[in-house]
Design a protein around this motif. Sequence first.
Motif, PDB file in Angstrom:
ATOM      1  N   THR A  50       6.987  23.479  68.991  1.00 36.39           N
ATOM      2  CA  THR A  50       7.359  23.683  67.778  1.00 36.39           C
ATOM      3  C   THR A  50       8.905  24.184  68.525  1.00 36.39           C
ATOM      4  O   THR A  50       9.919  24.566  69.236  1.00 36.39           O
ATOM      5  N   PHE A  51       9.981  24.518  67.481  1.00 38.97           N
ATOM      6  CA  PHE A  51      11.061  23.855  67.431  1.00 38.97           C
ATOM      7  C   PHE A  51      11.339  25.836  66.903  1.00 38.97           C
ATOM      8  O   PHE A  51      12.446  26.391  67.533  1.00 38.97           O
ATOM      9  N   PHE A  52      10.889  26.614  65.828  1.00 40.09           N
ATOM     10  CA  PHE A  52      11.850  27.842  65.463  1.00 40.09           C
ATOM     11  C   PHE A  52      10.162  29.044  66.304  1.00 40.09           C
ATOM     12  O   PHE A  52      11.359  29.437  67.162  1.00 40.09           O
ATOM     13  N   GLY A  53       9.481  28.774  66.675  1.00 37.53           N
ATOM     14  CA  GLY A  53       8.752  29.666  67.949  1.00 37.53           C
ATOM     15  C   GLY A  53       7.654  31.049  66.564  1.00 37.53           C
ATOM     16  O   GLY A  53       7.171  31.554  67.788  1.00 37.53           O
ATOM     17  N   VAL A  54       8.151  31.194  65.609  1.00 36.77           N
ATOM     18  CA  VAL A  54       7.953  32.378  64.873  1.00 36.77           C
ATOM     19  C   VAL A  54       7.718  31.750  63.436  1.00 36.77           C
ATOM     20  O   VAL A  54       7.645  30.655  63.250  1.00 36.77           O
ATOM     21  N   GLU A  55       6.354  32.033  63.483  1.00 35.01           N
ATOM     22  CA  GLU A  55       6.267  32.194  62.114  1.00 35.01           C
ATOM     23  C   GLU A  55       6.935  31.764  60.906  1.00 35.01           C
ATOM     24  O   GLU A  55       8.177  32.937  61.398  1.00 35.01           O
ATOM     25  N   SER A  56       6.644  31.030  59.819  1.00 31.67           N
ATOM     26  CA  SER A  56       7.868  30.435  58.141  1.00 31.67           C
ATOM     27  C   SER A  56       7.599  32.278  57.190  1.00 31.67           C
ATOM     28  O   SER A  56       6.505  33.289  57.643  1.00 31.67           O
ATOM     29  N   THR A  57       9.007  32.229  56.661  1.00 30.38           N
ATOM     30  CA  THR A  57       8.862  34.111  56.264  1.00 30.38           C
ATOM     31  C   THR A  57       8.292  33.563  55.250  1.00 30.38           C
ATOM     32  O   THR A  57       7.890  32.196  54.778  1.00 30.38           O
ATOM     33  N   ILE A  58       7.411  34.899  54.952  1.00 27.44           N
ATOM     34  CA  ILE A  58       6.761  34.586  53.729  1.00 27.44           C
ATOM     35  C   ILE A  58       7.223  35.376  52.284  1.00 27.44           C
ATOM     36  O   ILE A  58       7.131  36.786  52.862  1.00 27.44           O
ATOM     37  N   ILE A  59       7.223  35.120  51.134  1.00 30.27           N
ATOM     38  CA  ILE A  59       7.948  35.347  50.349  1.00 30.27           C
ATOM     39  C   ILE A  59       6.897  35.831  48.937  1.00 30.27           C
ATOM     40  O   ILE A  59       6.770  34.928  48.984  1.00 30.27           O
ATOM     41  N   ASP A  60       7.202  36.867  48.460  1.00 32.43           N
ATOM     42  CA  ASP A  60       5.818  37.291  46.985  1.00 32.43           C
ATOM     43  C   ASP A  60       7.000  37.322  45.973  1.00 32.43           C
ATOM     44  O   ASP A  60       7.732  38.367  45.575  1.00 32.43           O
ATOM     45  N   VAL A  61       7.034  36.142  45.974  1.00 33.16           N
ATOM     46  CA  VAL A  61       8.252  36.032  44.261  1.00 33.16           C
ATOM     47  C   VAL A  61       7.530  36.050  42.979  1.00 33.16           C
ATOM     48  O   VAL A  61       7.598  36.035  41.726  1.00 33.16           O
ATOM     49  N   THR A  62       5.646  37.045  43.111  1.00 33.20           N
ATOM     50  CA  THR A  62       5.769  37.649  41.828  1.00 33.20           C
ATOM     51  C   THR A  62       6.365  38.528  41.245  1.00 33.20           C
ATOM     52  O   THR A  62       5.731  39.256  40.313  1.00 33.20           O
ATOM     53  N   LYS A  63       6.159  38.971  42.571  1.00 34.63           N
ATOM     54  CA  LYS A  63       7.322  40.907  42.402  1.00 34.63           C
ATOM     55  C   LYS A  63       9.007  40.721  42.040  1.00 34.63           C
ATOM     56  O   LYS A  63       8.855  39.683  42.343  1.00 34.63           O
ATOM     57  N   ARG A  64       8.948  42.058  41.521  1.00 39.58           N
ATOM     58  CA  ARG A  64      10.798  42.121  40.987  1.00 39.58           C
ATOM     59  C   ARG A  64      11.007  43.583  41.608  1.00 39.58           C
ATOM     60  O   ARG A  64      10.360  43.946  40.745  1.00 39.58           O
ATOM     61  N   PRO A  65      12.552  43.037  42.433  1.00 42.06           N
ATOM     62  CA  PRO A  65      12.290  42.228  42.578  1.00 42.06           C
ATOM     63  C   PRO A  65      11.549  41.572  43.683  1.00 42.06           C
ATOM     64  O   PRO A  65      10.462  41.729  44.316  1.00 42.06           O
ATOM     65  N   PRO A  66      11.686  40.291  44.270  1.00 41.60           N
ATOM     66  CA  PRO A  66      10.770  39.588  45.246  1.00 41.60           C
ATOM     67  C   PRO A  66      10.386  40.487  46.384  1.00 41.60           C
ATOM     68  O   PRO A  66      11.633  41.082  47.167  1.00 41.60           O
ATOM     69  N   VAL A  67       9.037  40.403  46.855  1.00 42.55           N
ATOM     70  CA  VAL A  67       9.180  41.582  48.535  1.00 42.55           C
ATOM     71  C   VAL A  67       8.617  40.311  49.295  1.00 42.55           C
ATOM     72  O   VAL A  67       8.305  39.306  49.350  1.00 42.55           O
ATOM     73  N   VAL A  68       9.349  40.061  50.618  1.00 44.23           N
ATOM     74  CA  VAL A  68       9.548  39.924  51.984  1.00 44.23           C
ATOM     75  C   VAL A  68       7.768  40.473  52.590  1.00 44.23           C
ATOM     76  O   VAL A  68       7.924  41.342  53.034  1.00 44.23           O
ATOM     77  N   LEU A  69       6.666  39.496  52.627  1.00 45.69           N
ATOM     78  CA  LEU A  69       5.527  39.844  53.439  1.00 45.69           C
ATOM     79  C   LEU A  69       5.832  40.041  54.709  1.00 45.69           C
ATOM     80  O   LEU A  69       5.486  41.270  55.612  1.00 45.69           O
TER      81      LEU A  69
END
Length: 343
Positions: free
Chosen positions: A174-193
């Motif tokens: 695979t190209f990046f080797g680590v899993e995708s960034t997950i961001i919770d946009v139901t929260k204000r401000p959005p939360v990086v999970l």
Amino acid sequence: MLLLRTDPTRPDPSVIRTAAGVLRNGGIVAAPTETVYGLFAHAYREDGCAKVFKAKGRPMDNPLIVHVDTVEMAMAVADIPNDVAEVLRRVWPGPITVVVPSRGVVARCVTAGLPTVAVRAPAHPIPLSIIKELGAPIAGPSANKAGRPSPTTAGHVVDDLDGEVDVVIDGGPTFFGVESTIIDVTKRPPVVLRPGPFTVEELEKLFGPVSVPPVARGLAEADVALAPGMKYRHYAPDTVLVIVHFDLAEAVETLRARGLKVAVLCATGKCAEANYVIQMGDDLYEVARNLYKSLRDLDKLGVDVGVVPAIEERGVGLAIMNRLRKASGHREALNKEQLLAML
Ligand code: TXA
Ligand code: MG
């Protein structure tokens, strides 16, 4: 188990048709994405989803990511606010997963019954072609056994899941080797999970200020289901691994003076002589790409302890340190006394 090889840039249509057929009938397929290999089921099928959890040994309360080919397909499964849809049109396909309100149309098993759903469009021709051929989203986690480092080659998938998957598609590393960034946009401000290849610096250009809680840095395990996956042990090699915040050569000497066999995982120019040296890379993206393979290799060396230098938490370095903290079971030594106390 069927192992099919195909060119990742121009996937063989017959391989794609075979995979889509298996998914349509409730089977499961492991395939590469641009981040790590995923273990996929048809997102609308409870039976396929249940097989993913069983094969992986994953607790049923830890939901999967729904993979789509377009923002339009995402809108069929999730209630996506207009401003978020605008952003997704610019960044997808890519290694960014958004947590948004679910429309309740995917299998209940996929979201573990949550009112939200995690969605992303992978920037990889193999899963994108499968989704197009199927005409439906595919749901899946990384294709490793629960608790093991995520797979970045088909060989890693077979090591973990041989006989438990209907089809494994080998599309190379695979190209990046680590899993995708997950961001919770139901929260204000959005939360990086979960930090990933899509950096916080890039996220803030798109969403404005975002929150990065200590759990997202890997500093603590979440006790509540902030992101359900956070409460489980992750990415862990069997060998004791320590993150070293002081001179690496001094750390190795300290350990070897105790008669211990030591492996060093070198990164961004930080290295030291030891019984074994694993070169992860000179820049952060190269380190990310080699990270999980290095953790798997560490276990094959038969050493007493592995040491890895602390990585600066900016750019993709944040994602690397999150994985290293989890892989080390939060062993971080500021000096040699702390290092010895961790063995
Ligand atoms: O790059 C990736 O994200 C890879 C490829 C295959 O797409 N997938 C992946 O999935 O790494 P994995 O094994 O990390 O599992 C999905 C993650 C878990 O951490 C889970 O807790 C989180 O997504 N997740 C799924 N649905 C969620 C939700 N509704 N709210 C919060 N977190 C969610
Ligand atoms: Mg995973």
